[in-house]
Design a protein around this motif. Sequence first.
Motif, PDB file in Angstrom:
ATOM      1  N   VAL A 139      43.284  29.204  37.635  1.00 59.91           N
ATOM      2  CA  VAL A 139      42.803  30.510  37.183  1.00 59.91           C
ATOM      3  C   VAL A 139      41.873  30.352  35.987  1.00 59.91           C
ATOM      4  O   VAL A 139      40.822  30.997  35.905  1.00 59.91           O
ATOM      5  CB  VAL A 139      43.992  31.429  36.846  1.00 59.91           C
ATOM      6  CG1 VAL A 139      43.529  32.661  36.070  1.00 59.91           C
ATOM      7  CG2 VAL A 139      44.694  31.860  38.135  1.00 59.91           C
ATOM      8  N   LEU A 140      42.242  29.492  35.060  1.00 59.24           N
ATOM      9  CA  LEU A 140      41.400  29.289  33.881  1.00 59.24           C
ATOM     10  C   LEU A 140      40.037  28.722  34.264  1.00 59.24           C
ATOM     11  O   LEU A 140      39.036  28.982  33.595  1.00 59.24           O
ATOM     12  CB  LEU A 140      42.107  28.352  32.907  1.00 59.24           C
ATOM     13  CG  LEU A 140      43.396  28.895  32.287  1.00 59.24           C
ATOM     14  CD1 LEU A 140      44.069  27.827  31.441  1.00 59.24           C
ATOM     15  CD2 LEU A 140      43.121  30.129  31.460  1.00 59.24           C
ATOM     16  N   LYS A 141      39.992  27.983  35.343  1.00 56.36           N
ATOM     17  CA  LYS A 141      38.745  27.357  35.781  1.00 56.36           C
ATOM     18  C   LYS A 141      37.852  28.326  36.549  1.00 56.36           C
ATOM     19  O   LYS A 141      36.622  28.262  36.437  1.00 56.36           O
ATOM     20  CB  LYS A 141      39.075  26.149  36.653  1.00 56.36           C
ATOM     21  CG  LYS A 141      37.864  25.352  37.107  1.00 56.36           C
ATOM     22  CD  LYS A 141      38.300  24.131  37.907  1.00 56.36           C
ATOM     23  CE  LYS A 141      37.098  23.309  38.364  1.00 56.36           C
ATOM     24  NZ  LYS A 141      37.532  22.120  39.162  1.00 56.36           N
ATOM     25  N   HIS A 142      38.460  29.243  37.307  1.00 54.81           N
ATOM     26  CA  HIS A 142      37.678  30.015  38.270  1.00 54.81           C
ATOM     27  C   HIS A 142      37.693  31.530  38.072  1.00 54.81           C
ATOM     28  O   HIS A 142      36.956  32.228  38.762  1.00 54.81           O
ATOM     29  CB  HIS A 142      38.158  29.715  39.690  1.00 54.81           C
ATOM     30  CG  HIS A 142      38.004  28.276  40.092  1.00 54.81           C
ATOM     31  ND1 HIS A 142      36.781  27.649  40.144  1.00 54.81           N
ATOM     32  CD2 HIS A 142      38.929  27.343  40.444  1.00 54.81           C
ATOM     33  CE1 HIS A 142      36.953  26.391  40.528  1.00 54.81           C
ATOM     34  NE2 HIS A 142      38.237  26.180  40.715  1.00 54.81           N
ATOM     35  N   TRP A 143      38.492  32.060  37.157  1.00 56.05           N
ATOM     36  CA  TRP A 143      38.601  33.518  37.021  1.00 56.05           C
ATOM     37  C   TRP A 143      38.159  33.936  35.634  1.00 56.05           C
ATOM     38  O   TRP A 143      38.610  33.381  34.622  1.00 56.05           O
ATOM     39  CB  TRP A 143      40.037  33.963  37.270  1.00 56.05           C
ATOM     40  CG  TRP A 143      40.293  35.432  37.035  1.00 56.05           C
ATOM     41  CD1 TRP A 143      41.052  35.984  36.028  1.00 56.05           C
ATOM     42  CD2 TRP A 143      39.815  36.529  37.808  1.00 56.05           C
ATOM     43  NE1 TRP A 143      41.075  37.347  36.136  1.00 56.05           N
ATOM     44  CE2 TRP A 143      40.314  37.717  37.225  1.00 56.05           C
ATOM     45  CE3 TRP A 143      39.005  36.627  38.938  1.00 56.05           C
ATOM     46  CZ2 TRP A 143      40.031  38.986  37.734  1.00 56.05           C
ATOM     47  CZ3 TRP A 143      38.730  37.886  39.444  1.00 56.05           C
ATOM     48  CH2 TRP A 143      39.241  39.048  38.846  1.00 56.05           C
ATOM     49  N   ASN A 144      37.276  34.925  35.566  1.00 53.44           N
ATOM     50  CA  ASN A 144      36.816  35.405  34.253  1.00 53.44           C
ATOM     51  C   ASN A 144      36.989  36.908  34.101  1.00 53.44           C
ATOM     52  O   ASN A 144      36.371  37.536  33.254  1.00 53.44           O
ATOM     53  CB  ASN A 144      35.354  35.023  34.018  1.00 53.44           C
ATOM     54  CG  ASN A 144      34.428  35.610  35.081  1.00 53.44           C
ATOM     55  OD1 ASN A 144      34.857  36.380  35.946  1.00 53.44           O
ATOM     56  ND2 ASN A 144      33.155  35.238  35.018  1.00 53.44           N
ATOM     57  N   GLY A 145      37.847  37.504  34.934  1.00 57.38           N
ATOM     58  CA  GLY A 145      38.118  38.926  34.847  1.00 57.38           C
ATOM     59  C   GLY A 145      39.410  39.221  34.098  1.00 57.38           C
ATOM     60  O   GLY A 145      39.978  38.338  33.441  1.00 57.38           O
ATOM     61  N   PRO A 146      39.901  40.459  34.171  1.00 59.31           N
ATOM     62  CA  PRO A 146      41.147  40.838  33.490  1.00 59.31           C
ATOM     63  C   PRO A 146      42.302  39.919  33.883  1.00 59.31           C
ATOM     64  O   PRO A 146      42.509  39.657  35.079  1.00 59.31           O
ATOM     65  CB  PRO A 146      41.379  42.270  33.962  1.00 59.31           C
ATOM     66  CG  PRO A 146      39.993  42.781  34.262  1.00 59.31           C
ATOM     67  CD  PRO A 146      39.255  41.615  34.829  1.00 59.31           C
TER      68      PRO A 146
END
Length: 355
Positions: free
Chosen positions: A69-76
């Motif tokens: 998630v830290l690598k690929h997600w930048n939303g809420p």
Amino acid sequence: MTRVLYLSDSDGGHDRRFVDAWRSSGMDVSAPDLRGVQDSSGALLREIEDFAPDVTQVGPLTGRSAELVLKHWNGPLISTSWGYDLLLDAETSERAREIAIKALELADLVFVDSVATNEAAVRIGVDPRIIATFPWGLDPEWLNLPAHRPLGPDPTFLSIRRHDPMYRVEDALEAFLAIAPSYPQSQLVIAGNGSLTPGLVERAMSSRSAAQVRFVGELSPAELRQWMADADAYVSASVVDGTSVSLLEAMAAGLPVVVSDIPGNAAWVGEATGHTFPTGDVHALSRVMNDFCTQSSGFAEDAARRASQATLAIRENANWQQTSTRFAEYALRAIESHERKRDGRAASDSGQAGE
């Protein structure tokens, strides 16, 4: 409809309850199981593109799912502590601590299940205002059980923790084996499985009290409730826990509890609601188990009184159904928090560009 992406390193009862809570709050939920997926990064990216989540929940904070998630997600983002990630992993592994810190730094909302994990998050630097603290609690079928039977003269002790190092099931076994020859009608029932199961079985079967130790494997909720109804005391020697759901279940069932005095347990078990022993002290645990066997004057009545108080405390403070009614609010908080941070960054960038 708000879309929630739920990611975890497991697919157990806690995970299913979180997913059900989101859905009962009117959310559309996707909970892909990326364990064992060869190209987990690619699978997550495809899930994000296809599902287009509005908010993502991830936990534990030191696991593979958090890294993805830290690598690929930048939303809420709702970062969720499972207790052991902050109380053990982040304290013993520098790599795990780095992942946890980043997951907390990027979080728009943080879920923790106890005061102990709340304090651990704050020590790392989390703003207390974005922490939602609640026990993972119990479902309705646990909160209206019939009264537990009186403590019997030949007690059966029940262990239901996973057979993994942090739960120290071997301490419960050693403590019982120390007193078992003096009380040949007493029993220790060990439920569950794990990495240490073979060694536990070998140790029990090689003792002279082998006939008094019973391994019953994984239990369904209905089977677990029946074992709790038949047992005389629940035992947990865990060295780390946030809020242990199995402890809450035992207390809800009216079963006297004997637990290590770690902070997560201390939030629920004191002199009025159960019995504790110093963490890692097998001799102290053995002495408490011996008390259940000897039942000196007034012991049975006192144990029943503590168990009754524990049941009341659980019914008042550990209702998962009540907690889950707030999930729509939690999703909105995370989304709005993320938007505020994004707008703040945009304003900061605009100001710098104008200098």
